[in-house]
Motif scaffolding. Structure first.
Motif, short mmCIF file in Angstrom:
data_model
loop_
_atom_site.label_atom_id
_atom_site.label_comp_id
_atom_site.label_asym_id
_atom_site.label_seq_id
_atom_site.Cartn_x
_atom_site.Cartn_y
_atom_site.Cartn_z
N LEU A 283 1.19 -0.86 -0.05
CA LEU A 283 0.08 0.35 0.22
C LEU A 283 0.75 1.23 -0.03
N GLU A 284 1.89 1.91 -0.94
CA GLU A 284 2.87 2.40 -0.88
C GLU A 284 1.76 3.44 -1.20
N THR A 285 -0.39 4.01 -1.69
CA THR A 285 -0.75 4.99 -1.52
C THR A 285 -1.33 4.96 -0.33
N ALA A 286 -0.99 4.58 0.70
CA ALA A 286 -1.87 4.25 1.36
C ALA A 286 -2.74 5.51 2.18
N SER A 287 -2.01 6.92 1.99
CA SER A 287 -2.54 7.80 2.19
C SER A 287 -3.60 8.27 1.69
N LEU A 288 -3.13 8.42 -0.13
CA LEU A 288 -4.25 8.53 -0.50
C LEU A 288 -5.37 7.83 -1.08
N ILE A 289 -5.24 6.69 -0.77
CA ILE A 289 -6.22 5.80 -0.70
C ILE A 289 -7.12 5.90 0.69
N ALA A 290 -6.36 6.79 1.51
CA ALA A 290 -7.55 6.51 2.59
C ALA A 290 -8.76 8.03 2.75
N LEU A 291 -8.00 8.61 2.00
CA LEU A 291 -9.23 9.67 1.57
C LEU A 291 -10.36 9.21 0.62
#
Lengths: 259, 259, 259, 259
Positions: C164-172
């Protein structure tokens, strides 16, 4: 920053970047690296010091004014470390000693317990002892009690360049130790060094990442700047992280007036 | 390093730290921050510029020689961004424009598509366009085709100080873009800025972390050093990470001869 | 958990693990993988579907009861994606369609804008559209408005197994989207899948990590368990992280009474 | 998986999730948590065991067939730990003992050296000794030599739920220890437990994250699934991470034939 002095063993250091002599393709680069980095403390394995040595002696490349930090690399027990330390002092290398006791030949992890024993003995003998250890809070407090002048927790295995893998353990040392905490081993990039200083480390020791860079002189300078940057940020109190965004600029209704 | 010049829109920059005017408790600190950091480009929201303004005008605090980067903060569409850009140029703010188009008021995430549209229009009109975007490789290539002078991918939400959360996406831009990549937003610590430069970013923009520090002048200096450190390390080719340890000093048999 | 049903396009799914047909060394393993994993939705590239096909047809390996999710792999524009979708439906593959529009042949990053265009067209035509995208909050809201039945943000490049390298964007997206969020691409380990579900993702799609494992049948089961684990933890409200330690057991004075 | 048995102290365990009795709002939930999780080993602080106890005795909530792992919580020295262990055995709690020696009352970090001393003494006396330690490779080898039946390295401070902060150190233990490695402390989410097992840990101990969840019974089940998932993935050989993308589906020229 000029009056931000780190004191270890009665010596004051204005540079918080400690360096090393190992792994240079050409030892003649060491003086220029020291000049570019401003490093005032450099570690050297005793084996590389040869009292009768001619031009090959690494000490010839260390200018006066830079504190020598002989290390006990090669020691597998407290007893061996103590013996190496005494040889180093007898050879005129001064009172500073970095204790490395390593039995694990693959990952080069320090033997915390033998290191603690050697620390006690050498501190008693008047050495300025900087033990290299796995960051273990309970042990670190014992090292203090045994007379360590600083503690040197590893960030990652020696030479791995992987950075602050043990950051959460190092943070406990920084928070709880009275003596300076010098992060040693694993620091592979200036950003790692800056991060250690931002956490509140008192200094870092960088060897492999500088010595094996294509241009060690430039890399030494880069690490020096990063260490200063991290230190300044620590002193200037960084802003906190935030879960949400916070506008830098006014966001709403810019064109509202004319709409 | 003196000949390591970043060129954007025909201007050469020897500092790779861009700064901002937002969030200073006192705008009078801006000139000292610019001096301490050496920053040669500073962004300002057009709303804060008032042609008829008296002492409250933020532009009064920006010395000559520092390139002004007006931004379109407050714009919710390409059309609004274009309008703000034209007003900025008409007000004598020069040709540089940072495009911010934001519809999400909580996380302030950029609207990549509206930003692309505004970029095309303004580049046609001769602006030096720096679009602020989510790091999307496909979009970045289109921004280049549309005439962007650089791309400004975000590291984390504006003002969050969380660092390079989007590092893996930014790396693709660095590897594939012809125009400079300037990491913007989210950089909260000098180590973050150094890490961006080590990755190969061409510059970083830091606003919140400097402006809201207890001592913005010192923090500006800290970020400047970190940016230089990261840039130097990038140019000097850092050593690689290693899974195993690699001894810095000779390890075995130190005392073997005498045993 | 039995009444924890995910609904997409009017279909209810009790399994939140979507799988894929690509990269199996032997397609005959697909039915056993579906059985072991309990996956109820599987994606297949249209090119692999051949109406006249004999034993080589991948569809022969997909049992009834498993929803087919044809994808537009190979499409470089919205127009091509639309054409592939129509062919798939005409070939009897049903109404579901995963839109992949990719122009970058190295990192296989999706073209968000072309994907949005295709989504609008196909949703109008009654398809159940699941667009594969870079996690961009602004775009995701537009996909919803265009009729997407779910959004499928990538965690890391396709086939990279980096998590989940893009976790912070997925969280949005998870926080702000009305339609289900299905994390697709990059999930290489069961722990990655569990982490996505713990964040609140509605489902995950795992292809490479299962298909290329030494034992895809066992790995399919492993991912299924991890997805359920993550989902249960999300529903059971996990405890928060804590900066300090909190004793699990009574700590002090155990032997005090008898001392 | 049924024949994948973990053997410690001559006992075979088919569940690799160890649990704890601390922190439950209501101890009556413990049996249901054990049933839902399938956990076959549970730790309990000796202080909570009272031979003469009535309904308040936590042991009343532990069904037969679940191995009891008394712990020496509250011990500040090896001597105290030894004394607690003997009391536990005398009270009929069996031969298993988890050694906890903690002097640091804030972060609850284990005292590795006192733990080693207690391990040697108790192993001599026939106990099945599971020492809770900071993950220190050199110490772990000494624990093996002293007769430890397993080693229990911490992932993060007790009760912190922060996961595998010490992952790089735990990996060295997994790679080099002959006895089982059971990750203890810090595991806050199923994904953390799965990740530990994927690394090759032999088991995990989870207490706080289960006991303090809103629904400990469901959370126990979630952790059990995650542990199995991670174990299966480890046994099924996960695919490697990749720097670049690798297509799952055929990418190029889909529509080429008809163009």
């Amino acid at each position: 920053m000029d009056d931000d002095v780190l004191t270890i063993g009665g010596h004051g250091f204005t540079s918080r970047l400690f360096t090393g002599t190992g792994k240079f393709a050409d030892d003649a680069r060491i003086p220029r690296m020291l000049a570019s980095s401003g490093s005032q403390m450099i570690t050297v394995a005793l084996r590389r010091i040869d009292a009768e040595a001619g031009p090959g002696n690494v000490l010839d490349h260390i200018p006066p004014g830079v504190t020598l930090l002989p290390n006990t690399s090669g020691a597998r027990t407290a007893e061996e470390a103590v013996r190496i330390a005494r040889i180093a002092r007898a050879a005129g290398c001064g009172d500073f000693i970095k204790i490395e006791v390593i039995t694990d030949t693959k990952y080069l992890m320090p033997d915390n317990w033998e290191t603690l024993k050697a620390t006690g003995i050498l501190a008693e003998e008047g050495f300025v002892v900087l033990p290299y250890v796995l960051p273990d809070l309970t042990l670190a407090k014992r090292l203090e009690d045994a007379g360590a002048a600083a503690v040197m927790p590893l960030g990652a295995p020696i030479g791995s360049n992987r950075g602050l893998e043990t950051a959460s353990l190092i943070a406990l040392l920084i928070e709880n130790c009275r003596v300076p905490v010098v992060v040693d081993a694993g620091i592979g990039r200036p950003s790692h060094a800056a991060a250690a200083m931002e956490m509140g480390a008192d200094a870092v020791l960088v060897n492999t990442a500088i010595a094996t860079a294509e241009d060690p002189v430039a890399m030494g300078r880069a690490f020096a700047l990063a260490v200063t940057a991290g230190r300044m940020a620590f002193l200037a109190r960084m802003a906190e992280e935030s879960r949400e965004a916070r506008a830098s600029s006014p966001l709403t209704g810019f064109l509202g007036a004319e709409d």
